[in-house]
Enzyme design. Structure first.
Site, PDB file in Angstrom:
ATOM      1  N   GLU A  96      -3.359   2.335  -7.639  1.00 33.80           N
ATOM      2  CA  GLU A  96      -3.761   3.420  -6.742  1.00 33.80           C
ATOM      3  C   GLU A  96      -2.817   4.611  -6.936  1.00 33.80           C
ATOM      4  O   GLU A  96      -1.737   4.660  -6.314  1.00 33.80           O
ATOM      5  CB  GLU A  96      -3.679   2.958  -5.285  1.00 33.80           C
ATOM      6  CG  GLU A  96      -4.594   1.804  -4.955  1.00 33.80           C
ATOM      7  CD  GLU A  96      -4.977   1.814  -3.486  1.00 33.80           C
ATOM      8  OE1 GLU A  96      -6.161   1.955  -3.198  1.00 33.80           O
ATOM      9  OE2 GLU A  96      -4.085   1.718  -2.634  1.00 33.80           O
ATOM     10  N   HIS A 130       0.852  -1.196   0.000  1.00 36.31           N
ATOM     11  CA  HIS A 130       0.000   0.000   0.000  1.00 36.31           C
ATOM     12  C   HIS A 130       0.885   1.242   0.000  1.00 36.31           C
ATOM     13  O   HIS A 130       1.967   1.244   0.610  1.00 36.31           O
ATOM     14  CB  HIS A 130      -0.929  -0.006   1.221  1.00 36.31           C
ATOM     15  CG  HIS A 130      -1.949   1.074   1.140  1.00 36.31           C
ATOM     16  ND1 HIS A 130      -1.703   2.357   1.558  1.00 36.31           N
ATOM     17  CD2 HIS A 130      -3.223   1.062   0.643  1.00 36.31           C
ATOM     18  CE1 HIS A 130      -2.796   3.095   1.329  1.00 36.31           C
ATOM     19  NE2 HIS A 130      -3.720   2.341   0.783  1.00 36.31           N
TER      20      HIS A 130
HETATM   21  C1  PEP Z   1      -6.663   3.376   0.119  1.00 34.26           C
HETATM   22  O1  PEP Z   1      -6.413   3.514   1.318  1.00 34.26           O
HETATM   23  O2  PEP Z   1      -6.227   2.384  -0.493  1.00 34.26           O
HETATM   24  C2  PEP Z   1      -7.475   4.384  -0.554  1.00 34.26           C
HETATM   25  C3  PEP Z   1      -7.699   4.250  -1.838  1.00 34.26           C
HETATM   26  O3  PEP Z   1      -7.957   5.405   0.226  1.00 34.26           O
HETATM   27  P1  PEP Z   1      -9.103   6.477  -0.197  1.00 34.26           P
HETATM   28  O4  PEP Z   1     -10.244   5.693  -0.791  1.00 34.26           O
HETATM   29  O5  PEP Z   1      -9.465   7.153   1.076  1.00 34.26           O
HETATM   30  O6  PEP Z   1      -8.493   7.397  -1.207  1.00 34.26           O
END
Ligand code: PEP
Length: 260
Positions: A169, A97
Site C-alpha cells: 500500500e 496499516h
Molecule cells: C486502506 O485503508 O488500506 C486503503 C487502501 O484506503 P483507500 O482505498 O481509501 O485508499
C-alpha cells in the site's frame, strides 16, 4: 489446499456503527453467494465485530480486526488482544496499516512482536507495507520495502504462506484518489517477491498472496487485477459502499479467470 482466489478485503477504518456494519454484512452475505470466485474479508472497527459475526454466521465471507496488541492480556487501556478477536469470530487481523505506522507511530519492532502473537494465537495476518511519497521520489521504494519486510518478519524461521498475506500500500495512494499505475504496482509486487525469497530461501514465493491497496475503485480495479502478481485488494474508501465493493469483486472475479 492453496486458495488462489483474489482476496477482496475491506478496511472500514473508523467508519460504520455496529448496526451499519451488520446491515452491510447481511447484504454482502447474499451477494457473495454468486461471487464464489473471490474471497471476501471485512475489517470493521472492534466495536462492530459481534454484529458482523451474527450477520455472517452462515456465510463464506470472512472478517477480522484492524489492529491488535502483541500481549495476550494486561494493563493496556484501549487495546485488543488476539484471543479477544478470536472470541469475536475473527480469523484475520491487519498489522502495520500505514495509519497505524504514521499516525499512531507503531514501529517495526511493535509489528515484529504482533505478527507471531497473531499467528500463534490462530489468526491469519495481512501485513501492510509501503513507501511514503518522498521515499518514492527519492528512489528508495525498494529499500523501504526491504527494510519493512526484514524488520517486521525478523525472527520468523519460515513464512506461513497460507496464513500471512502482504498488502503493498503506497502511502501516497491511500485515501488520496491517486492510484499507483499498473506498472508501479506490478513492479513493487515483483520486488516484494524477490525480497521475500531472499529472506526465506525455501519459500515457494509464487504462492505468497500480495494485495494492492491505495485508492482502488471499480473504475481502476480491472487494470490492476490484470497485472501478474496482484492477488487482490485491500480497499478503504470504496469498501464503505456495498455497490462499489461488490463491483470491484465482480471485476476481480472476471479478470482473474482471464488471467489464469
Ligand atoms: C486502506 O485503508 O488500506 C486503503 C487502501 O484506503 P483507500 O482505498 O481509501 O485508499
Amino acid at each position: 489446499m492453496n486458495d488462489n482466489r483474489p482476496i477482496i478485503a475491506a478496511n472500514w477504518k473508523m467508519y460504520k456503527t455496529p448496526q451499519e456494519g451488520h446491515q452491510f454484512a447481511q447484504e454482502l452475505a447474499i451477494k457473495a453467494l454468486n461471487l464464489t470466485g473471490v474471497r471476501f474479508i471485512l475489517f470493521p472497527s472492534a466495536t462492530g465485530l459481534f454484529h458482523i459475526l451474527e450477520a455472517l454466521k452462515d456465510s463464506s465471507v470472512e472478517f477480522g480486526g484492524q489492529n491488535m496488541h502483541s500481549a495476550s492480556e494486561g494493563a493496556f487501556t484501549g487495546e485488543t488482544s488476539a484471543s479477544m478477536l478470536l472470541a469475536c469470530g475473527c480469523r484475520w487481523v491487519i498489522i502495520g496499516h500505514s495509519e497505524r505506522r504514521h499516525i499512531f507511530h507503531e514501529t517495526d519492532a511493535d509489528l515484529c512482536a504482533k505478527i507471531p502473537a497473531a499467528l500463534d494465537a490462530g489468526l491469519n495476518v495481512i501485513l501492510c507495507i509501503g513507501e511514503l511519497l518522498e521515499e518514492r521520489q527519492a528512489g528508495s521504494t525498494e529499500e523501504v520495502l526491504r527494510q519493512q519486510l526484514q524488520d517486521d518478519l525478523a525472527g520468523m524461521e519460515s513464512f506461513p504462506v497460507e496464513r500471512l498475506v502482504i498488502a503493498y500500500e503506497p502511502v501516497w495512494a491511500i485515501g488520496t484518489g491517486v492510484v499507483a499505475t499498473p506498472e508501479q504496482a506490478g513492479e513493487a509486487h515483483a520486488r516484494v517477491r524477490v525480497i521475500l525469497q531472499e529472506l526465506f530461501p525455501d519459500l515457494p514465493v509464487e504462492r505468497v498472496r500480495i494485495l494492492y491497496g491505495g485508492s482502488v475503485k471499480s473504475a481502476n480495479a480491472a487494470q490492476l487485477i490484470k497485472i501478474p502478481g496482484i492477488d487482490g485488494f485491500l480497499i478503504g474508501g470504496a469498501s464503505l459502499d456495498i455497490d462499489q465493493y461488490v463491483k470491484i469483486a465482480e471485476i476481480s472475479q472476471i479478470e482473474t479467470k482471464v488471467k489464469l
